[in-house]
Motif scaffolding. Structure first.
Motif, PDB file in Angstrom:
ATOM      1  N   LEU A  41       0.843  -1.202   0.000  1.00  0.00           N
ATOM      2  CA  LEU A  41       0.000   0.000   0.000  1.00  0.00           C
ATOM      3  C   LEU A  41       0.870   1.241   0.000  1.00  0.00           C
ATOM      4  O   LEU A  41       0.564   2.233  -0.644  1.00  0.00           O
ATOM      5  N   HIS A  42       1.952   1.142   0.754  1.00  0.00           N
ATOM      6  CA  HIS A  42       2.850   2.296   0.825  1.00  0.00           C
ATOM      7  C   HIS A  42       3.403   2.633  -0.560  1.00  0.00           C
ATOM      8  O   HIS A  42       3.417   3.777  -0.974  1.00  0.00           O
ATOM      9  N   ILE A  43       3.792   1.579  -1.264  1.00  0.00           N
ATOM     10  CA  ILE A  43       4.363   1.801  -2.593  1.00  0.00           C
ATOM     11  C   ILE A  43       3.303   2.390  -3.536  1.00  0.00           C
ATOM     12  O   ILE A  43       3.532   3.388  -4.210  1.00  0.00           O
ATOM     13  N   ASN A  44       2.091   1.796  -3.534  1.00  0.00           N
ATOM     14  CA  ASN A  44       1.045   2.284  -4.441  1.00  0.00           C
ATOM     15  C   ASN A  44       0.660   3.720  -4.146  1.00  0.00           C
ATOM     16  O   ASN A  44       0.575   4.558  -5.044  1.00  0.00           O
ATOM     17  N   ALA A  45       0.418   3.996  -2.865  1.00  0.00           N
ATOM     18  CA  ALA A  45      -0.023   5.335  -2.509  1.00  0.00           C
ATOM     19  C   ALA A  45       1.085   6.335  -2.789  1.00  0.00           C
ATOM     20  O   ALA A  45       0.849   7.419  -3.313  1.00  0.00           O
ATOM     21  N   GLY A  46       2.311   5.919  -2.454  1.00  0.00           N
ATOM     22  CA  GLY A  46       3.444   6.815  -2.673  1.00  0.00           C
ATOM     23  C   GLY A  46       3.587   7.128  -4.148  1.00  0.00           C
ATOM     24  O   GLY A  46       3.814   8.278  -4.540  1.00  0.00           O
ATOM     25  N   TYR A  47       3.394   6.117  -4.978  1.00  0.00           N
ATOM     26  CA  TYR A  47       3.521   6.306  -6.423  1.00  0.00           C
ATOM     27  C   TYR A  47       2.508   7.340  -6.912  1.00  0.00           C
ATOM     28  O   TYR A  47       2.833   8.261  -7.650  1.00  0.00           O
ATOM     29  N   GLN A  48       1.258   7.167  -6.457  1.00  0.00           N
ATOM     30  CA  GLN A  48       0.203   8.097  -6.876  1.00  0.00           C
ATOM     31  C   GLN A  48       0.507   9.522  -6.449  1.00  0.00           C
ATOM     32  O   GLN A  48       0.376  10.464  -7.229  1.00  0.00           O
ATOM     33  N   LEU A  49       0.901   9.667  -5.187  1.00  0.00           N
ATOM     34  CA  LEU A  49       1.122  11.021  -4.675  1.00  0.00           C
ATOM     35  C   LEU A  49       2.312  11.674  -5.380  1.00  0.00           C
ATOM     36  O   LEU A  49       2.292  12.851  -5.702  1.00  0.00           O
ATOM     37  N   ARG A  50       3.339  10.861  -5.638  1.00  0.00           N
ATOM     38  CA  ARG A  50       4.507  11.416  -6.331  1.00  0.00           C
ATOM     39  C   ARG A  50       4.137  11.819  -7.754  1.00  0.00           C
ATOM     40  O   ARG A  50       4.518  12.874  -8.244  1.00  0.00           O
ATOM     41  N   LEU A  51       3.347  10.949  -8.385  1.00  0.00           N
ATOM     42  CA  LEU A  51       2.924  11.225  -9.759  1.00  0.00           C
ATOM     43  C   LEU A  51       2.175  12.563  -9.820  1.00  0.00           C
ATOM     44  O   LEU A  51       2.423  13.391 -10.689  1.00  0.00           O
ATOM     45  N   GLU A  52       1.276  12.748  -8.860  1.00  0.00           N
ATOM     46  CA  GLU A  52       0.509  13.998  -8.856  1.00  0.00           C
ATOM     47  C   GLU A  52       1.406  15.207  -8.612  1.00  0.00           C
ATOM     48  O   GLU A  52       1.252  16.254  -9.245  1.00  0.00           O
ATOM     49  N   ALA A  53       2.361  15.056  -7.673  1.00  0.00           N
ATOM     50  CA  ALA A  53       3.260  16.180  -7.383  1.00  0.00           C
ATOM     51  C   ALA A  53       4.115  16.481  -8.610  1.00  0.00           C
ATOM     52  O   ALA A  53       4.297  17.641  -9.003  1.00  0.00           O
ATOM     53  N   ASP A  54       4.631  15.426  -9.254  1.00  0.00           N
ATOM     54  CA  ASP A  54       5.460  15.605 -10.450  1.00  0.00           C
ATOM     55  C   ASP A  54       4.662  16.278 -11.561  1.00  0.00           C
ATOM     56  O   ASP A  54       5.182  17.105 -12.307  1.00  0.00           O
ATOM     57  N   LEU A  55       3.392  15.899 -11.649  1.00  0.00           N
ATOM     58  CA  LEU A  55       2.556  16.420 -12.727  1.00  0.00           C
ATOM     59  C   LEU A  55       2.334  17.920 -12.541  1.00  0.00           C
ATOM     60  O   LEU A  55       2.302  18.688 -13.494  1.00  0.00           O
ATOM     61  N   ARG A  56       2.191  18.288 -11.287  1.00  0.00           N
ATOM     62  CA  ARG A  56       2.004  19.716 -10.987  1.00  0.00           C
ATOM     63  C   ARG A  56       3.246  20.486 -11.445  1.00  0.00           C
ATOM     64  O   ARG A  56       3.153  21.530 -12.072  1.00  0.00           O
ATOM     65  N   ASN A  57       4.423  19.911 -11.162  1.00  0.00           N
ATOM     66  CA  ASN A  57       5.665  20.546 -11.607  1.00  0.00           C
ATOM     67  C   ASN A  57       5.750  20.554 -13.121  1.00  0.00           C
ATOM     68  O   ASN A  57       6.270  21.488 -13.717  1.00  0.00           O
ATOM     69  N   ALA A  58       5.240  19.493 -13.724  1.00  0.00           N
ATOM     70  CA  ALA A  58       5.334  19.366 -15.180  1.00  0.00           C
ATOM     71  C   ALA A  58       4.631  20.530 -15.856  1.00  0.00           C
ATOM     72  O   ALA A  58       5.115  21.111 -16.822  1.00  0.00           O
ATOM     73  N   LEU A  59       3.476  20.880 -15.304  1.00  0.00           N
ATOM     74  CA  LEU A  59       2.686  21.953 -15.897  1.00  0.00           C
ATOM     75  C   LEU A  59       3.429  23.277 -15.768  1.00  0.00           C
ATOM     76  O   LEU A  59       3.476  24.086 -16.689  1.00  0.00           O
ATOM     77  N   ARG A  60       4.052  23.460 -14.604  1.00  0.00           N
ATOM     78  CA  ARG A  60       4.796  24.706 -14.372  1.00  0.00           C
ATOM     79  C   ARG A  60       6.103  24.704 -15.153  1.00  0.00           C
ATOM     80  O   ARG A  60       6.543  25.708 -15.656  1.00  0.00           O
ATOM     81  N   GLY A  61       6.744  23.532 -15.219  1.00  0.00           N
ATOM     82  CA  GLY A  61       8.105  23.458 -15.747  1.00  0.00           C
ATOM     83  C   GLY A  61       8.187  23.154 -17.223  1.00  0.00           C
ATOM     84  O   GLY A  61       9.222  22.753 -17.723  1.00  0.00           O
ATOM     85  N   HIS A  62       7.097  23.313 -17.929  1.00  0.00           N
ATOM     86  CA  HIS A  62       7.079  23.107 -19.389  1.00  0.00           C
ATOM     87  C   HIS A  62       7.561  21.740 -19.820  1.00  0.00           C
ATOM     88  O   HIS A  62       8.307  21.597 -20.771  1.00  0.00           O
ATOM     89  N   GLU A  63       7.144  20.722 -19.079  1.00  0.00           N
ATOM     90  CA  GLU A  63       7.532  19.362 -19.479  1.00  0.00           C
ATOM     91  C   GLU A  63       6.459  18.717 -20.358  1.00  0.00           C
ATOM     92  O   GLU A  63       6.612  17.599 -20.814  1.00  0.00           O
ATOM     93  N   LEU A  64       5.334  19.400 -20.530  1.00  0.00           N
ATOM     94  CA  LEU A  64       4.272  18.822 -21.356  1.00  0.00           C
ATOM     95  C   LEU A  64       4.460  19.253 -22.808  1.00  0.00           C
ATOM     96  O   LEU A  64       4.935  20.348 -23.080  1.00  0.00           O
TER      97      LEU A  64
END
Ligand code: C2E
Ligand code: CA
Ligand code: CA
Length: 577
Positions: free
Chosen positions: A309-332
């Motif tokens: 559960l730790h791995i799954n939840a951690g993956y999701q939360l990291r993905l969301e945090a990374d995605l937020r940066n992606a939008l700001r950091g022109h990675e899309l």
């Protein structure tokens, strides 16, 4: 003791959810002659009023006729649990009791009665029972609230509460999570700001935590600087991680105590039923252990007792945090896949498909991150970025000498239901100053059919501006084409799963043939997606499919490659003439 008191002074308020007035009168008559219990019934025959009543009026028991729901009994019960603030639901149904009863009880109904042979005695008994249970629960809750506000909660009461929740989870075959939250460095905080102030801080913290939780979750203060949260009715680690995300971010902003700004961090341990145990004691011990593990990390952090559960939840939360940066950091970045007219072999337009250039993982496909973006709500700003980008490219395209190419953009379910959607799209298109007839928005059946009135209104508004609509992934949902007649849809995209079955399944041929002829009869053009082979192409040509999109002609490609592709394609066309 309560059970023996006559309650004539305060009557039991019952909300009757039933489409049928005769039934309502019948229930009223059945309950009327109870000497011990006076009742006050409110009839509600439709869903809109129901929402209003649940929010604004107070009821002790909800009497629910099972035919009253917006599509699914289960979903409606869930809705009642959340909107009705856990008021007991007495389900009444015309169907025979055995199986349905278990099902409904498992899904959250507090009791069940069959309409066949319903008599005054059993109805009164059920209502009285639920009312007394509610009264007991309320005193307990009131006590809990007071204890949380003033200080410590009685340990027995907490364990009892957890035990009840576990029983509910077991009965309903649902998951449950226990969160144990402990403030970091509370002792030194205590010493530096004083005891009274730190108590104020704790109360403010409790308030914030409460607003970050759902109504069904219970928050309890179990120690000087410790809280426990019982999270019920969670489907999977994802739902738990969303709640953790909210709890964690509720600590982001400083607390103002005695004129000082205080930043605090906390450690959270999570133990879930059934993975980490099935008794209150084991769950508490394990949540506690996980919390101590979390103490090792700096700042606000959390740990699950269960590693997976730790791995799954951690993956999701990291993905969301990374995605937020992606939008700001022109990675899309947008890729473009050409759509070809089958009769002329000209490129008619392109579908804009998003890609994420992740700094560590390389190119991430939308199937991996769009669901996370939907869940976190990030899809809304991402979606608008896509439209802006598409408009900018549309203009460039005309400057490069390829006017008239259609740019198709995907709209997600959540984006389509964003209240500001039409307004925002208006603004983007207006600012970009593009030919709106070249913009096409792709929506899936489920996004459109979820609320047909809403869809009709939005589609018409945008359509008046010149924007056209395509129905994406057609065939995978259950909508009937007759629903489309009233919607301004000009294009239908046959899902690639059908195209790829061509040659392997006669069904796929029949379905595609039927879709094309029906669409044409409604003056709707058809695009087949996922065309990869000569055989598929030939079949679609014979059936007069209008356009195709697929690896056969071109894969989705970056902007520069698209320009080269168009150049080569038009040269080839010139040579053939
Ligand atoms: P979709 O809208 O159905 O897009 C078509 C998908 O089929 C694309 O996958 C495309 O690369 C793939 N495809 C095209 N031709 C072929 C073919 O011949 N064979 C096979 N096997 N696949 C083909 P992609 O780019 O990975 O996108 C996946 C999904 O992600 C899209 O499905 C769409 O639902 C979503 N998506 C992509 N971009 C966006 C976006 O900007 N916003 C939103 N909301 N969703 C997007
Ligand atoms: Ca699409
Ligand atoms: Ca599609």
């Amino acid at each position: 003791m309560l059970a023996k008191q006559p309650v004539s002074s305060s009557s039991v308020r019952i909300l009757v959810l039933s489409p049928d007035y005769t039934d309502f009168c019948w229930y009223r008559a059945l309950l009327a002659e109870d000497g011990e219990l006076s009742t006050d019934l409110t009839w509600c025959p439709d869903l809109v009023d129901c929402e209003d009543l649940l929010r604004n009026a107070h009821f002790d028991v909800i009497l629910w006729d099972c035919v009253f729901h917006g599509g699914s009994e289960k979903a409606f019960l869930h809705y009642l649990a959340v909107s009705g603030n856990d008021k007991p639901v007495l389900a009444v149904s015309a169907e025979s009791p055995a199986e349905l009863a278990n099902e409904l009880l498992g899904q959250g109904a507090a009791d069940y009665l069959s309409k066949a042979g319903l008599d005054p005695w059993s109805l009164r008994r059920a209502v009285r029972c639920l009312w007394y249970r509610g009264q007991l629960g309320e005193t307990e809750q009131g006590q809990l609230r007071r204890e949380v506000a003033s200080g410590f909660i009685n340990r027995d009461l907490f364990f009892d509460r957890l035990q009840q929740a576990l029983l509910r989870a077991e009965r309903g075959r649902q998951r449950l999570a226990l969160l144990h939250l402990n403030l970091d460095n509370f002792r030194s905080l205590n010493e530096s700001i004083g005891y009274q102030e730190s108590d104020q801080l704790i109360l403010k913290l409790a308030d914030r935590l409460r607003t970050s939780l759902r109504r069904v979750d219970s928050l309890m203060r179990i120690g000087g600087d410790e809280f426990a949260v019982i999270v019920e009715k969670v489907e999977d680690s994802l739902a738990i991680s969303q709640i953790i995300r909210k709890v964690v971010s509720s600590l982001d902003d400083p607390f103002v105590v005695a004129g000082q700004n205080l930043l605090v961090s906390a450690s959270l341990g999570v133990a879930s039923y059934p993975e980490a145990g099935d008794t209150p004691e084991t769950l508490m011990r394990r949540a506690n252990r996980a919390m101590f593990e979390a103490k090792r990390d700096a700042g606000t952090s959390y740990r699950f007792y269960d590693q997976q559960l730790h791995i799954n939840a951690g993956y999701q939360l990291r993905l969301e945090a990374d995605l937020r940066n992606a939008l700001r950091g022109h990675e899309l970045e947008l890729y473009y896949q050409p759509r070809i007219d089958l009769a002329t072999e000209d490129v008619r337009g392109v579908e804009c498909l998003i890609r994420w250039n992740h700094p560590e993982r390389g190119l991430v496909s939308p199937d991996e991150f769009i669901p996370a973006a939907e869940r976190s709500g990030l899809i809304v700003p991402i979606g608008y970025w896509v439209i802006e980008q598409a408009c900018a490219r549309l203009q460039q395209m005309a400057d490069l000498g390829y006017p008239g190419l259609v740019f198709a953009v995907n709209l997600s379910f959540r984006q389509f239901h964003d209240r500001k959607m039409t307004e925002t799209i208006f603004r983007i298109i207006y600012n970009a100053n593009v030919d709106t007839s070249l913009i096409e928005l792709e929506l899936t059946e489920s996004a459109m059919m979820h609320d047909l009135d809403y869809a009709r209104r939005c589609l018409r508004e945008l359509n008046q501006l010149g924007v056209s609509f395509a129905l994406d992934d057609f065939g995978t949902g259950f909508s009937s084409l007759s629903n489309l007649q009233n919607l301004p849809i000009s294009l239908l995209k046959i899902d690639k799963s059908f195209v790829q079955q061509l040659g392997r399944s006669a069904d796929a041929e029949h379905i595609i043939r039927a879709i094309i002829s029906l669409a044409h009869s409604l003056q709707i053009s058809v695009v087949a997606e996922g065309v990869e082979t000569d055989g598929q192409l030939e079949f679609l040509r014979q059936e007069h499919c209008d356009e195709i999109q697929g690896y056969y002609f071109a894969r989705p490609m970056p902007w520069q490659e698209l320009i080269d592709f168009l150049h080569n394609h038009s040269q080839a066309a010139c040579l053939q003439q």
